[in-house]
Scaffold this active site. Structure first.
Site, short mmCIF file in Angstrom:
data_model
loop_
_atom_site.label_atom_id
_atom_site.label_comp_id
_atom_site.label_asym_id
_atom_site.label_seq_id
_atom_site.Cartn_x
_atom_site.Cartn_y
_atom_site.Cartn_z
N ASP A 175 -55.76 -81.36 -79.26
CA ASP A 175 -54.37 -82.14 -79.68
C ASP A 175 -54.67 -83.81 -79.54
OD1 ASP A 175 -54.86 -81.29 -77.26
OD2 ASP A 175 -52.69 -81.53 -76.30
N ASP A 202 -58.61 -75.62 -89.50
CA ASP A 202 -57.59 -75.48 -90.75
C ASP A 202 -56.53 -76.64 -90.65
OD1 ASP A 202 -56.56 -74.64 -93.08
OD2 ASP A 202 -55.43 -73.07 -92.21
N TYR A 221 -57.94 -65.92 -87.40
CA TYR A 221 -58.10 -65.32 -88.64
C TYR A 221 -58.99 -64.11 -88.86
CZ TYR A 221 -56.60 -69.72 -90.57
OH TYR A 221 -55.87 -70.98 -90.94
N LYS A 279 -59.12 -76.00 -77.54
CA LYS A 279 -58.36 -76.28 -76.48
C LYS A 279 -58.57 -75.24 -75.14
CE LYS A 279 -53.58 -77.14 -75.75
NZ LYS A 279 -53.42 -78.75 -75.61
#
Ligand code: NAP
Length: 486
Positions: free
Chosen positions: A215, A239, A135, A182
């Protein structure tokens, strides 16, 4: 946290109605707040679509910036970046200009809103880092066919968001904080959040701290949502995950959020401007009303906050729903709002309020050089080239060029996979090559002059667009290897 009052002792709030469904949901929330005894003075400002259309490329005019700077508290509707106007989202610009680095997104099962997860006692909060990551919006077309977006994660940003997540957990009497990253793939960027989380967690022994791969977090959230309490995560992950968690309790119409920083706080719904359903008087204003409840708590209007929350829950218990919940007997946005106003002062049956304390904002030292290495060494550099030749041809040309240099070509990668020296893999190469040069003497510290000299000779044969130094900080390799590189 900053708030200011007018001469009548009312807290001044910058009020932005927003785009699409913004005016409908914001007017509902404002009417309800105005029916309570909360002492608020609204200061209307604009941002978003109208501002872009007037030719302001940022979507946020100076008057709005000045108002927020003065008041420190914003109540806002969703903002749209219309296609063909402006470059950046006005929403992201506001978050970044005021360094509202934490986005707090609570979801709690509403007993009278029936979902596939009803009865599971979902009561969790996503704490999303709000100003860094992809972002930051630093993007380039490196070649006509290759786009780059820089994912910048800082130790300071991680420390702020992680400490805020723990402080928030304490203020709400919560027991567990998950850090979702991640880091298994992006070991340095996402890994920095994991590393920071692990070091900060030891300062909060009363809270259970767990790392989870993002995930798997999404998977576990759908299977066992009741297992989660607070989840701290990076901007992009947060988000996506927070739209998922909104879905668990009935949808975006029920998900409020607070953007919190040291100098300013902005309260809004998680959802966007939903242009497909705007102007039809059918949207669910609950998310923005609950964002108003968060704002009232933030400015110390606790009684009004409780009253509105209870009235919303009472109204839902009465079976009064907008069409996102119940298509058959749905009421309009304005009817729902009237019902909430009529129900102010009434208490729902199936709800126990959470006891909360004022949150301590983390005090983070305000230094530009937040992390200093004791030792640093440059091991070489990567240069990104554009070329229609193949890896073997480029490799032999570069080898030739390094004959008299302090550096040697270690490898070439294409989209992250090593293709030179050839490993016999099936990489579908494109005309964008990362060429890694390292010092011929592995114990040396490569000088900028060596890099400049080699880059100069490369420039005569290749178009290049980007250079990265290969650092070792405090004896630790501080760059990733290509797939296949050792
Ligand atoms: P969205 O506006 O969040 O809407 C997605 C869908 O969610 C809607 O089509 C609607 O679906 C449902 N929905 C959202 N809010 C609802 C409500 N209050 N009541 C009932 N249903 C609701 O996402 P989007 O369509 O992807 O984004 C539209 C614009 O908003 C974009 O320009 C985006 O950049 C912007 N945006 C702004 C913010 C912000 O300002 N904070 C946040 C996100 C997106 P159904 O009617 O199909 O069920």
């Amino acid at each position: 946290m900053k708030t200011i009052k007018d001469k009548q002792g009312k807290t001044i709030i910058t009020y932005i109605e927003g785009d699409g469904i913004g005016p409908e949901v914001m007017s509902a929330a404002r009417k309800i707040i105005d029916e309570t005894n909360a002492k608020i003075s609204w200061e209307p400002c604009v941002a978003g679509k109208k501002v872009f259309e007037q030719g302001n490329q940022s979507g946020v005019p100076q008057e709005t910036i000045d108002s927020i700077k003065k008041n420190g508290v914003v109540f806002k509707g969703p903002l749209e970046t219309p296609v063909g106007f402006g470059q950046n989202s006005a929403n992201v610009t506001l978050r970044k200009l005021f360094e509202t680095y934490a986005n707090i997104r609570p979801v709690r099962e509403l007993p009278s809103v029936i979902t596939p997860f009803s009865g599971r006692n979902i009561d969790l909060v996503i704490v999303r880092e709000n100003v860094e990551d992809l972002y930051a919006g630093i993007e380039y077309m490196q070649t006509p066919g290759v786009a780059e977006s820089l994912k910048l994660i800082t130790r300071k940003g991680c420390e702020k968001i992680v400490r805020l997540a723990f402080e928030f957990a304490i203020s709400e009497g919560r027991k567990k904080v998950h850090c979702a990253t991640k880091a298994n793939i992006m070991k340095l960027s996402e890994g920095l959040l994991k590393k920071t989380f692990e070091s900060v967690a030891s300062r909060y022994p009363e809270i259970e701290a767990k790392h989870i791969i993002i995930d798997n977090c999404a998977h576990q959230l759908v299977r066992f949502p009741e297992e989660f309490d607070v989840i701290v995560t990076t901007n992009m992950n947060g988000d996506i995950l927070s739209d998922l968690t909104s879905g668990l309790i009935g949808g975006l119409g029920f998900a409020p959020s607070a953007n919190i920083g040291k100098e300013a706080a902005m309260f809004e719904a998680v959802h966007g401007s939903a242009p497909d359903i705007a102007g039809k008087n059918i949207v669910n204003p609950t998310a923005v009303i609950l964002a108003g409840v968060m704002m009232l708590r933030h400015i110390g209007e606790l009684e009004a906050a409780d009253q509105i929350q209870q009235s919303i829950l009472f109204t839902l218990e009465q079976g009064i729903y907008t069409s996102d919940v119940n298509k058959t007997n749905a009421v309009s946005t304005t009817e729902f709002t009237k019902a909430v106003i009529n129900n102010l002062g009434k208490k729902p049956k199936g709800w126990v309020d959470r006891e909360t304390k004022q949150m301590r904002m983390p005090e983070i030292k305000n230094e530009i050089a937040f992390v200093k290495a004791q030792t640093r060494r440059c091991l070489g550099f990567d240069i990104f080239l554009e070329s229609g030749s193949n890896a073997a041809e480029i490799g032999s040309m570069l080898k030739e060029m390094t004959k008299d240099s302090a550096l040697t070509l270690k490898m070439i990668s294409n989209r992250g996979t090593k293709v030179y020296p050839d490993m016999g893999a099936y990489t579908d190469c494109i005309d964008h090559w990362r060429c890694r040069f390292v010092a011929k003497d592995p114990s040396s510290n490569v000088q900028s002059d060596d890099i400049t000299e080699l880059t100069k000779s490369l420039s005569s044969k290749f178009e290049w667009m980007h250079i990265e130094k290969l650092w070792e900080f405090d004896g630790e390799r501080s760059f990733s290897l290509s797939q296949g590189e050792d």
